[in-house]
Write a protein that holds these residues in place. Structure first.
Motif, PDB file in Angstrom:
ATOM      1  N   VAL A  75       0.840  -1.206   0.000  1.00 17.30           N
ATOM      2  CA  VAL A  75       0.000   0.000   0.000  1.00 17.30           C
ATOM      3  C   VAL A  75       0.871   1.251   0.000  1.00 17.30           C
ATOM      4  O   VAL A  75       0.662   2.173  -0.792  1.00 17.30           O
ATOM      5  CB  VAL A  75      -0.956  -0.019   1.224  1.00 17.30           C
ATOM      6  CG1 VAL A  75      -1.734   1.289   1.323  1.00 17.30           C
ATOM      7  CG2 VAL A  75      -1.906  -1.203   1.130  1.00 17.30           C
ATOM      8  N   GLU A  76       1.887   1.253   0.877  1.00 16.11           N
ATOM      9  CA  GLU A  76       2.768   2.424   0.951  1.00 16.11           C
ATOM     10  C   GLU A  76       3.536   2.629  -0.356  1.00 16.11           C
ATOM     11  O   GLU A  76       3.653   3.749  -0.847  1.00 16.11           O
ATOM     12  CB  GLU A  76       3.768   2.262   2.109  1.00 16.11           C
ATOM     13  CG  GLU A  76       3.153   2.514   3.481  1.00 16.11           C
ATOM     14  CD  GLU A  76       4.185   2.578   4.601  1.00 16.11           C
ATOM     15  OE1 GLU A  76       3.754   2.638   5.764  1.00 16.11           O
ATOM     16  OE2 GLU A  76       5.410   2.562   4.315  1.00 16.11           O
ATOM     17  N   ALA A  77       4.032   1.543  -0.908  1.00 13.10           N
ATOM     18  CA  ALA A  77       4.820   1.652  -2.143  1.00 13.10           C
ATOM     19  C   ALA A  77       3.963   2.171  -3.295  1.00 13.10           C
ATOM     20  O   ALA A  77       4.366   3.064  -4.047  1.00 13.10           O
ATOM     21  CB  ALA A  77       5.425   0.295  -2.489  1.00 13.10           C
ATOM     22  N   ASN A  78       2.771   1.606  -3.434  1.00 12.37           N
ATOM     23  CA  ASN A  78       1.879   2.034  -4.520  1.00 12.37           C
ATOM     24  C   ASN A  78       1.512   3.509  -4.368  1.00 12.37           C
ATOM     25  O   ASN A  78       1.429   4.247  -5.360  1.00 12.37           O
ATOM     26  CB  ASN A  78       0.611   1.176  -4.527  1.00 12.37           C
ATOM     27  CG  ASN A  78       0.893  -0.246  -5.014  1.00 12.37           C
ATOM     28  OD1 ASN A  78       1.838  -0.464  -5.764  1.00 12.37           O
ATOM     29  ND2 ASN A  78       0.081  -1.200  -4.578  1.00 12.37           N
ATOM     30  N   ARG A  79       1.292   3.913  -3.121  1.00 12.24           N
ATOM     31  CA  ARG A  79       0.912   5.307  -2.856  1.00 12.24           C
ATOM     32  C   ARG A  79       2.026   6.246  -3.326  1.00 12.24           C
ATOM     33  O   ARG A  79       1.765   7.280  -3.952  1.00 12.24           O
ATOM     34  CB  ARG A  79       0.630   5.451  -1.346  1.00 12.24           C
ATOM     35  CG  ARG A  79       0.401   6.820  -0.770  1.00 12.24           C
ATOM     36  CD  ARG A  79      -0.693   7.641  -1.431  1.00 12.24           C
ATOM     37  NE  ARG A  79      -1.914   6.900  -1.729  1.00 12.24           N
ATOM     38  CZ  ARG A  79      -2.800   7.266  -2.655  1.00 12.24           C
ATOM     39  NH1 ARG A  79      -2.597   8.349  -3.397  1.00 12.24           N
ATOM     40  NH2 ARG A  79      -3.886   6.553  -2.860  1.00 12.24           N
ATOM     41  N   ILE A  80       3.278   5.871  -3.068  1.00 14.65           N
ATOM     42  CA  ILE A  80       4.415   6.717  -3.455  1.00 14.65           C
ATOM     43  C   ILE A  80       4.448   6.884  -4.978  1.00 14.65           C
ATOM     44  O   ILE A  80       4.601   7.998  -5.492  1.00 14.65           O
ATOM     45  CB  ILE A  80       5.742   6.106  -2.937  1.00 14.65           C
ATOM     46  CG1 ILE A  80       5.776   6.166  -1.400  1.00 14.65           C
ATOM     47  CG2 ILE A  80       6.939   6.836  -3.528  1.00 14.65           C
ATOM     48  CD1 ILE A  80       6.794   5.237  -0.755  1.00 14.65           C
ATOM     49  N   VAL A  81       4.256   5.764  -5.707  1.00 19.09           N
ATOM     50  CA  VAL A  81       4.323   5.825  -7.171  1.00 19.09           C
ATOM     51  C   VAL A  81       3.145   6.645  -7.715  1.00 19.09           C
ATOM     52  O   VAL A  81       3.315   7.494  -8.612  1.00 19.09           O
ATOM     53  CB  VAL A  81       4.318   4.409  -7.795  1.00 19.09           C
ATOM     54  CG1 VAL A  81       4.465   4.489  -9.312  1.00 19.09           C
ATOM     55  CG2 VAL A  81       5.438   3.560  -7.214  1.00 19.09           C
ATOM     56  N   VAL A  82       1.970   6.421  -7.153  1.00 19.38           N
ATOM     57  CA  VAL A  82       0.795   7.162  -7.605  1.00 19.38           C
ATOM     58  C   VAL A  82       0.996   8.665  -7.382  1.00 19.38           C
ATOM     59  O   VAL A  82       0.691   9.484  -8.256  1.00 19.38           O
ATOM     60  CB  VAL A  82      -0.478   6.663  -6.871  1.00 19.38           C
ATOM     61  CG1 VAL A  82      -1.642   7.642  -7.048  1.00 19.38           C
ATOM     62  CG2 VAL A  82      -0.878   5.272  -7.369  1.00 19.38           C
ATOM     63  N   ASP A  83       1.558   9.020  -6.235  1.00 18.96           N
ATOM     64  CA  ASP A  83       1.777  10.436  -5.934  1.00 18.96           C
ATOM     65  C   ASP A  83       2.721  11.095  -6.936  1.00 18.96           C
ATOM     66  O   ASP A  83       2.488  12.223  -7.371  1.00 18.96           O
ATOM     67  CB  ASP A  83       2.325  10.603  -4.505  1.00 18.96           C
ATOM     68  CG  ASP A  83       1.238  10.419  -3.456  1.00 18.96           C
ATOM     69  OD1 ASP A  83       0.049  10.381  -3.852  1.00 18.96           O
ATOM     70  OD2 ASP A  83       1.569  10.290  -2.251  1.00 18.96           O
ATOM     71  N   VAL A  84       3.783  10.378  -7.293  1.00 21.04           N
ATOM     72  CA  VAL A  84       4.719  10.939  -8.283  1.00 21.04           C
ATOM     73  C   VAL A  84       3.989  11.147  -9.612  1.00 21.04           C
ATOM     74  O   VAL A  84       4.101  12.207 -10.248  1.00 21.04           O
ATOM     75  CB  VAL A  84       5.937  10.009  -8.477  1.00 21.04           C
ATOM     76  CG1 VAL A  84       6.811  10.502  -9.627  1.00 21.04           C
ATOM     77  CG2 VAL A  84       6.757   9.905  -7.193  1.00 21.04           C
ATOM     78  N   ALA A  85       3.205  10.152 -10.006  1.00 23.20           N
ATOM     79  CA  ALA A  85       2.477  10.250 -11.284  1.00 23.20           C
ATOM     80  C   ALA A  85       1.500  11.425 -11.258  1.00 23.20           C
ATOM     81  O   ALA A  85       1.381  12.178 -12.229  1.00 23.20           O
ATOM     82  CB  ALA A  85       1.730   8.948 -11.556  1.00 23.20           C
ATOM     83  N   ARG A  86       0.830  11.570 -10.161  1.00 20.27           N
ATOM     84  CA  ARG A  86      -0.149  12.657 -10.041  1.00 20.27           C
ATOM     85  C   ARG A  86       0.520  14.019 -10.114  1.00 20.27           C
ATOM     86  O   ARG A  86       0.014  14.936 -10.751  1.00 20.27           O
ATOM     87  CB  ARG A  86      -0.867  12.526  -8.702  1.00 20.27           C
ATOM     88  CG  ARG A  86      -2.030  11.568  -8.752  1.00 20.27           C
ATOM     89  CD  ARG A  86      -3.033  12.062  -7.753  1.00 20.27           C
ATOM     90  NE  ARG A  86      -4.191  11.215  -7.672  1.00 20.27           N
ATOM     91  CZ  ARG A  86      -4.700  10.820  -6.529  1.00 20.27           C
ATOM     92  NH1 ARG A  86      -4.123  11.165  -5.385  1.00 20.27           N
ATOM     93  NH2 ARG A  86      -5.781  10.092  -6.515  1.00 20.27           N
TER      94      ARG A  86
END
Lengths: 476, 244
Positions: free
Chosen positions: A92-103
C-alpha cells in the motif's frame, strides 16, 4: 484487463484444474525442456561453476547480514547523485508513493520495465484505480497484459501460451489500447515480435514517466542494475522525464565488484545465454541526459519477516533467474498459476510463506507442493537449499495447528505413527495387527492412491517376523 | 536397517540384502528394536513426532560398525535430517548419538562400493533391465554411478538406458497423497518412459518409488516388473530368485 491472484484456491485444487488442460501441459513441457537444454549447455561450459555458485551465495549472504548498513549507504549514495529515496513498509505504501509521483506530473500513463516486485505489490492495478494506465513493455508481459491473463513464470510470464494463442491475443486486443496489429498477422515469431515492436514504439515515445524494478542495487555507488534481453527496458530507462524504480530491500549488493559473480550466474541460469543482451545501470540524475527526476522506492513487504527466519532467510538470496522453475517436475506439469502468486515454482513455494507468513490455507499448501526431489537446489545459482526450506516451512505450518481444539486426521495419524515407530516391538505388534504399511496408507487415504495405482499385496510375514522366527537363517 | 516399507511390504528386499552381504563375508544382524528413520514425520513437518522415532533409531543401532539400508531415501534422512530433529529436541545426548551414527549409515550401493570395495558381487541376472536413479539417492546422497557400476558387473544382464532418468517419479512420500493428481501425472510420464525402453524389469534403490511406479505400470498392465537393486544383486545362477 486486470486479473489478480487474490482468492486462488490451495495448490492441490488449482493443480488439478491445470492438469486437466492438455494444451497447457504440452506448452509447458516443450518450453521448459528447451530452456533446460540451453541452460545445461552454457552451464557446462563454465569450468568452475560450483565455485561461482559459492561466490554468488557468499555475496548475497554478506549483503543480507549487514542489510541495515548497506541500505543506509545505498540511500546516501543515491541521494548524493540526485535521486529521491523513499521507504515503503508494504504494498500500500509503495503504490501510494508511485501514484503520488504520477499525479504530481499529471501523467495518465506510464511505461514499465518488466519487474517482479511491481507485480508483487499490484502496482498496475493501483495505478489503474487512479486512472493511470501502466503499459508493460516486455514482450511476454505484454502478451499477459493484453490477454487479461496472469503471469505464470518469472522469466517467461506467457510460457503457458503458444504462438497461435499469442497471434489471436495480438489481433483481438492490440487495437483497443494503441497501435493495432496488422490484419494479416501470422504466427511466425518474427512477425509477432514486429507487431509488438510497432505497438510499443508508440508508447515509448509518448510516455513521460517510466516505472522499473532492479535486479541489483549497489550500495557503495548508488547504482541500480537491470538485465534484459529485448532492449525495451533501456527505452523506458532513458526516454521518459521521470523514472520511479521500486526495489526490494534484498536486492542490495554492497560493492560494485561484487556484481561480478552475480552477473555471470544470472544469464546462464536464466535464459541460457552466456551474457544477457542488455545490461543497464543508472545512478540518480545526469543533467540533460535521461530522466531528470529519479525516485527509488525501497520496499520491505515481508522481507524483514523472511530475514528473521534463520532457515528461510537464504531465500532472500534469490536473483529471480527461474532456473528452479524450469527443472521442477511439479511446475512442469501444473504451470505457474496454481501457486497463486507472481512467484511460482519451487522458489514461490518458499518465498510466499516467508514473505506473507503461514496461517492462510493457500499459503500453507505451498510448502507441500513439492516431491522434495532436490532438482531445484541443484539448479539454483546461489545455492538456496529449497528442499530444506520447504521442510522447515512444513514444520511451521504443522506447529501453527498444534493448539487446534480438533486436530486434523493427519496430525492424529502422525502422532500414532510416532508412537508405533518409536519402538521395534511396538512396530512388530502393529504389523501383526494391521499390516502397518498398507494400514498407514489407508489412514492417509488409500482410496486416493488406488484410484490410479495398484497397491502391492502385503506379504504373509513381515521381515521382522521372519527374522524373529528363523533368527535370520535364509534356509527357513 | 530394513526400512519400514521394506519390513512390512517388501520383506524380500531385506532377505536379499542379508543374502548378498553374507555372500560377501559381512556379519549381518537385524536388531529387533529398530523401527523407522523418522522421515515420514520430518518431511511432513511433524518434527516433535520425529523425536522419539529418531531416539529409538540411534538406540537400536548403537554399537554396530555400520548401518546398511536398501534405501537412498532413508539413508539420506539419517544423514541430513536426524541432526535437525536432535536440534528440535534440544537434547545434546541425542545430538551426540546422531553425530556418531550418521557417518556410519550407508545406502546399499555406497556400502558395497565404498566400504567393501566391490563392484562385481558375483550376481547373475539374465534379463533386460532399466535403472531409475531415485532422487534422494541421486541428489540427497550423491551415490553417483555406483548402482550402475554394480549392475554393469552382473552377468547375463542387458542394461538399457531410461530416458529422462533423472526426473522425479512423483512419489515424494505424503506428496503422493496430498498432491495425488500431480504425483500421478509425474508417475505416468515415468511409467511411459520405462515402457519405451522395452525392459522386462525396472530396477531402483528405493522400494517406495518402485511401489508408486510399479503401481502405475501394473494398473496399465505394462508387463514390466519392478525389482529392488538388492534383489538383482542377490540373484545368482544357483539361486536365481535372489531372495529367500
Amino acid at each position: 484487463m486486470t486479473h489478480t491472484f487474490v482468492g486462488m484456491p490451495p495448490f492441490p485444487v488449482a493443480a488439478r484444474e491445470a492438469l486437466a488442460d492438455t494444451q497447457l501441459r504440452h506448452n509447458l513441457g516443450h518450453a521448459t525442456a528447451t530452456i533446460r537444454g540451453k541452460r545445461d549447455q552454457v552451464v557446462a561450459e563454465v569450468e568452475n561453476w560450483e565455485e561461482l555458485r559459492l561466490a554468488g551465495a557468499a555475496v548475497k549472504d554478506r549483503a543480507l547480514r549487514g542489510l541495515d548498513q548497506h541500505l543506509v549507504q545505498l540511500e546516501e549514495s543515491l541521494t548524493d547523485r540526485g535521486a529521491t529515496v523513499h521507504w515503503a513498509r508494504d504494498a500500500v505504501e509503495a503504490n501510494r508513493i508511485v501514484v503520488d509521483v504520477a499525479r504530481r506530473h499529471r501523467v495518465d500513463e506510464v511505461v514499465k520495465v518488466k519487474s517482479m516486485v511491481t507485480q508483487e505489490i499490484g502496482l498496475n492495478e493501483a495505478l489503474q484505480a487512479e486512472g493511470i494506465a501502466a503499459w508493460e513493455t516486455d514482450l511476454a508481459e505484454l502478451i499477459v497484459q493484453l490477454g487479461g491473463d496472469l503471469p505464470s513464470h518469472i522469466l517467461v510470464p506467457a510460457i503457458h501460451r503458444n504462438r497461435a494463442e499469442i497471434r489471436e491475443i495480438f489481433r483481438s486486443k492490440m487495437g483497443g489500447v494503441g497501435r493495432a496489429a496488422p490484419s494479416e498477422l501470422s504466427d511466425d515469431p518474427a512477425a509477432l515480435a514486429a507487431a509488438a515492436r510497432a505497438h510499443l514504439r508508440e508508447k515509448f515515445l509518448r510516455a513521460r514517466m517510466a516505472v522499473s524494478g532492479a535486479n541489483f542495487a549497489v550500495a557503495e555507488t548508488g547504482t541500480l542494475v537491470v538485465v534484459e534481453s529485448e532492449g525495451n527496458g533501456r527505452m523506458c530507462l532513458t526516454l521518459p522525464d521521470v523514472l520511479v524504480s521500486v526495489v526490494g530491500i534484498e536486492k542490495v549488493v554492497p560493492t560494485w565488484a561484487e556484481l561480478d559473480p552475480l552477473l555471470r550466474l544470472l544469464p546462464r541460469s536464466s535464459t541460457g545465454e552466456r551474457m544477457n543482451p542488455y545490461t543497464s545501470t543508472w545512478s540518480g540524475v545526469i543533467p540533460g541526459d535521461g530522466p531528470q527526476e529519479v525516485h527509488v522506492v525501497l520496499l520491505d513487504n515481508g522481507r524483514t519477516r523472511a530475514l528473521a527466519d534463520e532457515v528461510g532467510r537464504q531465500a532472500l538470496r534469490c536473483i529471480r533467474c527461474s532456473a528452479c522453475l524450469n527443472v521442477c517436475p511439479v511446475y512442469e506439469r501444473v504451470g505457474g498459476h496454481a501457486y497463486g502468486s507472481v512467484y511460482p515454482g519451487p522458489i514461490g513455494a518458499i518465498l510466499n510463506p516467508l514473505l506473507k507468513g503461514t496461517g492462510d490455507p493457500q499459503t500453507d499448501s505451498l510448502p507441500y507442493a513439492s516431491s522434495l526431489c532436490g532438482a531445484c537446489f541443484e539448479a539454483c545459482p546461489v545455492r538456496i537449499d529449497i528442499p530444506e526450506v520447504l521442510v522447515h516451512l512444513r514444520s511451521k505450518v504443522v506447529d501453527g495447528h498444534r493448539d487446534d481444539r480438533i486436530p486434523k486426521p493427519e496430525a492424529v495419524a502422525m502422532r500414532s505413527a510416532s508412537w508405533t515407530f518409536a519402538g521395534g516391538r511396538r512396530l512388530g505388534r502393529a504389523e501383526r495387527l494391521t499390516r502397518l504399511g498398507i494400514g498407514v496408507g489407508r489412514r492417509f487415504g488409500a482410496a486416493r492412491w488406488t484410484a490410479t495405482r495398484d497397491l502391492p499385496t502385503p506379504p504373509k510375514e513381515s521381515f521382522r517376523a521372519w527374522w524373529k522366527r528363523t533368527d535370520g537363517r535364509l534356509d527357513r | 536397517m530394513v526400512t519400514c516399507v521394506n519390513d512390512a511390504i517388501y520383506p524380500g528386499t531385506g532377505a536379499a540384502v542379508v543374502r548378498l552381504l553374507r555372500r560377501l563375508g559381512v556379519d549381518v544382524d537385524f536388531p529387533q528394536d529398530q523401527a523407522c528413520c523418522g522421515q515420514p514425520m520430518v518431511n511432513t513437518g511433524y518434527l516433535d513426532e520425529a523425536v522419539p522415532v529418531v531416539r529409538n533409531f540411534v538406540d537400536a543401532f548403537a554399537g554396530y560398525d555400520a548401518v546398511v539400508t536398501p534405501s537412498g531415501s532413508c539413508a539420506g534422512s539419517v544423514r541430513h535430517q536426524h541432526g535437525l530433529v536432535a536440534r528440535r529436541a534440544a537434547d545434546p545426548v541425542l545430538a551426540g548419538a546422531v553425530a556418531d551414527l550418521s557417518p556410519r549409515t550407508f545406502e546399499l550401493s555406497e556400502f558395497l562400493v565404498d566400504v567393501l570395495g566391490v563392484t562385481d558381487v558375483g550376481a547373475y541376472f539374465p534379463h533386460r533391465v532399466t535403472y531409475h536413479p531415485t532422487c534422494h539417492s541421486l541428489r540427497m546422497l550423491g551415490v553417483g554411478d555406483r548402482p550402475r557400476r554394480l549392475l554393469e558387473a552382473v552377468r547375463g544382464i542387458r542394461l538399457v538406458d531410461l530416458p529422462h532418468a533423472d526426473e522425479c517419479c512423483g512419489f515424494g512420500g505424503t506428496f503422493a497423497v496430498k498432491n495425488a493428481d500431480t504425483s500421478v501425472a509425474m508417475g505416468s510420464d515415468k511409467a511411459r518412459h520405462v515402457r519405451e525402453t522395452g525392459a522386462e524389469v525396472l530396477v531402483a534403490g528405493d522400494n517406495s518409488c518402485l511401489m508408486h511406479i510399479g503401481g502405475l505400470l501394473s494398473r496399465n498392465q505394462a508387463g514390466v516388473r519392478v525389482m529392488h537393486l538388492a534383489e538383482v544383486l542377490a540373484s545368482t545362477e544357483a539361486d536365481p530368485g535372489g531372495a529367500r
